[in-house]
Design a protein around this motif. Structure first.
Motif, PDB file in Angstrom:
ATOM      1  N   ILE A   1     -26.277  23.574 -25.930  1.00  0.00           N
ATOM      2  CA  ILE A   1     -24.934  23.372 -25.379  1.00  0.00           C
ATOM      3  C   ILE A   1     -24.426  24.721 -24.878  1.00  0.00           C
ATOM      4  O   ILE A   1     -24.239  25.654 -25.666  1.00  0.00           O
ATOM      5  CB  ILE A   1     -23.968  22.799 -26.430  1.00  0.00           C
ATOM      6  CG1 ILE A   1     -24.459  21.426 -26.898  1.00  0.00           C
ATOM      7  CG2 ILE A   1     -22.549  22.703 -25.871  1.00  0.00           C
ATOM      8  CD1 ILE A   1     -23.644  20.829 -28.032  1.00  0.00           C
ATOM      9  N   TYR A   2     -24.236  24.828 -23.575  1.00  0.00           N
ATOM     10  CA  TYR A   2     -23.756  26.060 -22.967  1.00  0.00           C
ATOM     11  C   TYR A   2     -22.445  25.770 -22.252  1.00  0.00           C
ATOM     12  O   TYR A   2     -22.396  24.936 -21.347  1.00  0.00           O
ATOM     13  CB  TYR A   2     -24.797  26.615 -21.988  1.00  0.00           C
ATOM     14  CG  TYR A   2     -26.097  26.970 -22.669  1.00  0.00           C
ATOM     15  CD1 TYR A   2     -26.168  28.047 -23.539  1.00  0.00           C
ATOM     16  CD2 TYR A   2     -27.255  26.215 -22.456  1.00  0.00           C
ATOM     17  CE1 TYR A   2     -27.359  28.369 -24.183  1.00  0.00           C
ATOM     18  CE2 TYR A   2     -28.442  26.534 -23.081  1.00  0.00           C
ATOM     19  CZ  TYR A   2     -28.499  27.611 -23.946  1.00  0.00           C
ATOM     20  OH  TYR A   2     -29.674  27.926 -24.582  1.00  0.00           O
ATOM     21  N   ARG A   3     -21.393  26.459 -22.680  1.00  0.00           N
ATOM     22  CA  ARG A   3     -20.050  26.185 -22.183  1.00  0.00           C
ATOM     23  C   ARG A   3     -19.493  27.372 -21.389  1.00  0.00           C
ATOM     24  O   ARG A   3     -19.166  28.413 -21.937  1.00  0.00           O
ATOM     25  CB  ARG A   3     -19.125  25.898 -23.370  1.00  0.00           C
ATOM     26  CG  ARG A   3     -17.642  25.680 -23.056  1.00  0.00           C
ATOM     27  CD  ARG A   3     -17.401  24.356 -22.361  1.00  0.00           C
ATOM     28  NE  ARG A   3     -17.564  24.449 -20.913  1.00  0.00           N
ATOM     29  CZ  ARG A   3     -17.806  23.410 -20.129  1.00  0.00           C
ATOM     30  NH1 ARG A   3     -17.948  22.198 -20.646  1.00  0.00           N
ATOM     31  NH2 ARG A   3     -17.929  23.579 -18.829  1.00  0.00           N
TER      32      ARG A   3
ATOM     33  N   GLN B   1     -25.055  14.695 -22.436  1.00  0.00           N
ATOM     34  CA  GLN B   1     -25.377  16.081 -22.092  1.00  0.00           C
ATOM     35  C   GLN B   1     -24.774  16.462 -20.746  1.00  0.00           C
ATOM     36  O   GLN B   1     -24.207  17.549 -20.581  1.00  0.00           O
ATOM     37  CB  GLN B   1     -26.894  16.274 -22.053  1.00  0.00           C
ATOM     38  CG  GLN B   1     -27.340  17.705 -21.780  1.00  0.00           C
ATOM     39  CD  GLN B   1     -27.134  18.624 -22.951  1.00  0.00           C
ATOM     40  OE1 GLN B   1     -27.484  18.287 -24.080  1.00  0.00           O
ATOM     41  NE2 GLN B   1     -26.579  19.803 -22.708  1.00  0.00           N
TER      42      GLN B   1
ATOM     43  N   GLU C   1     -21.756  19.389 -19.802  1.00  0.00           N
ATOM     44  CA  GLU C   1     -22.010  20.495 -18.884  1.00  0.00           C
ATOM     45  C   GLU C   1     -21.051  20.528 -17.700  1.00  0.00           C
ATOM     46  O   GLU C   1     -21.088  21.466 -16.905  1.00  0.00           O
ATOM     47  CB  GLU C   1     -23.458  20.421 -18.388  1.00  0.00           C
ATOM     48  CG  GLU C   1     -24.474  20.643 -19.503  1.00  0.00           C
ATOM     49  CD  GLU C   1     -25.907  20.507 -19.041  1.00  0.00           C
ATOM     50  OE1 GLU C   1     -26.124  20.191 -17.840  1.00  0.00           O
ATOM     51  OE2 GLU C   1     -26.815  20.715 -19.862  1.00  0.00           O
TER      52      GLU C   1
ATOM     53  N   LYS D   1     -22.115  27.548 -15.225  1.00  0.00           N
ATOM     54  CA  LYS D   1     -23.147  27.467 -16.262  1.00  0.00           C
ATOM     55  C   LYS D   1     -24.346  28.361 -15.983  1.00  0.00           C
ATOM     56  O   LYS D   1     -25.049  28.773 -16.913  1.00  0.00           O
ATOM     57  CB  LYS D   1     -23.622  26.016 -16.385  1.00  0.00           C
ATOM     58  CG  LYS D   1     -24.616  25.815 -17.533  1.00  0.00           C
ATOM     59  CD  LYS D   1     -25.354  24.510 -17.435  1.00  0.00           C
ATOM     60  CE  LYS D   1     -26.481  24.455 -18.467  1.00  0.00           C
ATOM     61  NZ  LYS D   1     -27.426  23.378 -18.232  1.00  0.00           N
TER      62      LYS D   1
END
Length: 235
Positions: free
Chosen positions: A167-169, A211, A215, A142
């Motif tokens: 939201i970081y995938r 959340q 992650e 991430k």
């Protein structure tokens, strides 16, 4: 509740970003929201000319005649906007950057003091949508989103918007993998996204526990890196 997603992936419905956005919107719809998924790759969006006509001769309207006039109407009419883009060179795609640059008509040229004692532009509209930022990348971890996250948080200041979720995938290519070994983990992740969409629509935030789950790596980072490296040597 109107939620509009602007997807800046050049791959459109075939991209990893579309998988994330679709699941979020599905969850939001089940929570009662009206949703729309706009694929920017299908729109005509010219580069900003830097002429400031939208501030001087035609306040609030760009001199360029393309799809942005309609897109800005959709943007300002939304309660929540999902800004979605895969990670390109530590930032958003060119399509998304053009979309962001062309948002200048949404504000006025005059200055005012904003948060953290930093100047920003004066609002043109009484109400602006809240923002959800979404991105994915092909790297295993991430931390690759550090530059993008800061740039997006800074860039949205002038549009008077508050960021209610991010939201970081990492490991993005797994989202469109047809390998059956990843089916269970992908189904679980999509269900988490649907839950997040419902929370965003109903409470305008993602709970801390959810959340944290979003992650988590889809698979161990070393396993992902080995597989990614091997894929470049396959026939």
């Amino acid at each position: 509740m109107k939620i509009t997603a602007f997807n800046g992936s050049p791959k459109g419905i075939h991209g990893n970003t579309h998988v994330i956005v679709s699941a979020l919107l599905e969850g939001a719809e089940k929570a009662g929201a009206s949703t729309e998924n706009v694929l920017l790759a299908q729109k005509k969006i010219g580069h900003c000319l830097g002429c400031f006509t939208c501030w001087t001769k035609t306040p609030g309207k760009c001199v360029l005649k393309d799809d942005m006039e309609e897109l800005l109407r959709k943007y300002i009419a939304s309660d929540i906007v999902i800004m979605a883009s895969p990670l390109y060179a530590d930032h958003v795609t060119g399509i998304m950057k053009d979309f962001m640059d062309r948002g200048i008509p949404l504000v006025c040229p005059q200055f005012e003091m904003g948060d953290a004692s930093q100047t920003r532009h004066v609002a043109r509209y009484e109400k602006y949508p809240s923002i959800v930022w979404v991105s994915n990348c092909g790297f295993p971890e991430k931390g690759q989103f550090a530059v993008l996250q800061l740039a997006c948080e800074r860039g949205i200041r002038n549009n008077k918007a508050d960021i209610i979720a991010q939201i970081y995938r990492s490991q993005g290519p797994l989202l469109t993998s047809d390998n059956p070994k990843y089916e269970l983990v992908l189904n679980r992740y999509k269900e988490l996204l649907r839950q997040a969409g419902a929370e965003i629509a109903s409470k305008r935030k993602i709970p801390a526990g959810l959340q944290a789950q979003l992650e988590e790596p889809l698979i161990p980072e070393d396993e992902y890196s080995r597989g990614a490296n091997e894929s470049w040597h396959s026939d």
